[in-house]
Design an enzyme around this catalytic site. Structure first.
Site, PDB file in Angstrom:
ATOM      1  N   PRO A   1       0.792  -1.431   0.083  1.00 30.51           N
ATOM      2  CG  PRO A   1      -0.020  -1.205   2.004  1.00 30.51           C
ATOM      3  CD  PRO A   1       0.434  -2.182   0.954  1.00 30.51           C
ATOM      4  CG  ASN A   2      -0.217   4.288   1.132  1.00 29.01           C
ATOM      5  OD1 ASN A   2      -1.046   4.768   0.495  1.00 29.01           O
ATOM      6  ND2 ASN A   2      -0.258   3.751   2.313  1.00 29.01           N
TER       7      ASN A   2
ATOM      8  NE  ARG B   1       3.864   6.773   1.646  1.00 24.49           N
ATOM      9  CZ  ARG B   1       3.985   5.687   2.079  1.00 24.49           C
ATOM     10  NH1 ARG B   1       4.696   4.597   1.264  1.00 24.49           N
ATOM     11  NH2 ARG B   1       3.716   5.224   3.582  1.00 24.49           N
TER      12      ARG B   1
ATOM     13  CE1 TYR C   1       8.755   5.195   2.822  1.00 29.52           C
ATOM     14  CE2 TYR C   1       7.045   7.115   2.848  1.00 29.52           C
ATOM     15  CZ  TYR C   1       7.659   6.002   3.409  1.00 29.52           C
ATOM     16  OH  TYR C   1       6.999   5.468   4.696  1.00 29.52           O
TER      17      TYR C   1
ATOM     18  CG  ASN D   1       8.383  -1.748   0.936  1.00 30.34           C
ATOM     19  OD1 ASN D   1       7.500  -1.910   1.847  1.00 30.34           O
ATOM     20  ND2 ASN D   1       8.919  -0.661   0.604  1.00 30.34           N
TER      21      ASN D   1
ATOM     22  CB  ALA E   1       1.400   0.429   6.664  1.00 31.47           C
TER      23      ALA E   1
ATOM     24  CD  GLU F   1      10.357  -6.957   7.072  1.00 39.09           C
ATOM     25  OE1 GLU F   1      10.234  -8.209   7.552  1.00 39.09           O
ATOM     26  OE2 GLU F   1      10.008  -5.825   7.559  1.00 39.09           O
TER      27      GLU F   1
ATOM     28  CG  HIS G   1      10.877  -1.813   5.388  1.00 37.43           C
ATOM     29  ND1 HIS G   1       9.418  -1.775   5.175  1.00 37.43           N
ATOM     30  CD2 HIS G   1      11.266  -3.113   6.079  1.00 37.43           C
ATOM     31  CE1 HIS G   1       8.889  -2.988   5.482  1.00 37.43           C
ATOM     32  NE2 HIS G   1       9.813  -3.695   6.119  1.00 37.43           N
TER      33      HIS G   1
ATOM     34  NE  ARG H   1       9.459   6.472   8.559  1.00 41.97           N
ATOM     35  CZ  ARG H   1       8.561   6.442   7.820  1.00 41.97           C
ATOM     36  NH1 ARG H   1       8.770   5.388   6.893  1.00 41.97           N
ATOM     37  NH2 ARG H   1       7.528   7.149   7.569  1.00 41.97           N
TER      38      ARG H   1
HETATM   39  C1  DQA Z   1       8.101   1.276   4.265  1.00 44.90           C
HETATM   40  C2  DQA Z   1       7.965   1.592   5.545  1.00 44.90           C
HETATM   41  C3  DQA Z   1       6.465   1.408   6.291  1.00 44.90           C
HETATM   42  O1  DQA Z   1       6.449   1.546   7.765  1.00 44.90           O
HETATM   43  C4  DQA Z   1       5.701   2.213   5.609  1.00 44.90           C
HETATM   44  O2  DQA Z   1       4.241   1.962   6.150  1.00 44.90           O
HETATM   45  C5  DQA Z   1       5.549   2.145   3.929  1.00 44.90           C
HETATM   46  C6  DQA Z   1       6.865   2.108   3.473  1.00 44.90           C
HETATM   47  C7  DQA Z   1       9.258   1.524   3.576  1.00 44.90           C
HETATM   48  O3  DQA Z   1       9.612   1.208   2.142  1.00 44.90           O
HETATM   49  O4  DQA Z   1      10.105   2.240   4.156  1.00 44.90           O
HETATM   50  O5  DQA Z   1       4.639   2.416   3.575  1.00 44.90           O
HETATM   51  O6  DQA Z   1       7.668  -0.103   4.006  1.00 44.90           O
END
Ligand code: DQA
Length: 137
Positions: free
Chosen positions: A9-10, A17, A22, A71, A74, A95, A97, A104
């Site tokens: 998501p996102n 964003r 990011y 990735n 959240a 995994e 990020h 954070r």
């Molecule tokens: C993320 C870190 C997560 O906490 C966040 O919700 C994201 C992006 C990252 O790539 O840094 O959506 O996965």
């Protein structure tokens, strides 16, 4: 070699964003760079904001591909269903990020999925994906 990148998501909004966290590059352009640098790898990409669609993609590739770079956004911190899906498949999942989640908010410090993943890479910007990719070589 077939490697699947899955963004949750996102992450479709990368480039727009919160660029301070990011970065300002969209994922599609970064993917083109990765594909040309690692032309010998069949790099597949999927993004969804929907938890069930992420699970469906894990099921689809999780018994035949060579690796999955996930990735989960959240959902990393909350999703028992994704955690179960990773346990259910055979292909190793890394995994990743973009940001250093440990630097954070505290709710980002815990990963629900990490225990079922082969490894975790966080905090290297988009390069986190390349580091994960090279681990499969
Ligand atoms: C993320 C870190 C997560 O906490 C966040 O919700 C994201 C992006 C990252 O790539 O840094 O959506 O996965």
């Amino acid at each position: 070699m077939n490697i699947q990148i899955i963004n949750g998501p996102n992450l479709n909004l990368l480039g727009k964003r919160e660029p301070g966290i990011y970065g300002s590059e969209g994922f599609e352009s970064y993917l083109e760079t990765l594909k040309s640098k690692y032309a010998e790898i069949n790099l597949h990409y999927f993004q969804s904001n929907v938890e069930g669609e992420l699970i469906n993609k894990l099921h689809e590739v999780g018994f035949s591909f060579d690796g999955i770079i996930l990735n989960a956004g959240a959902y990393t911190h909350t999703s028992i269903a994704l955690t179960d899906a990773i346990a259910a498949i055979q292909v190793p999942v890394i995994e990743v990020h973009i940001s250093n989640v440990h630097a954070r908010e505290s709710f980002r410090h815990h990963s629900m999925i990490a225990g079922n993943c082969k490894g975790v890479i966080a905090g290297f910007g988009l390069k986190s994906y390349e580091l994960a990719l090279t681990s499969f070589l």
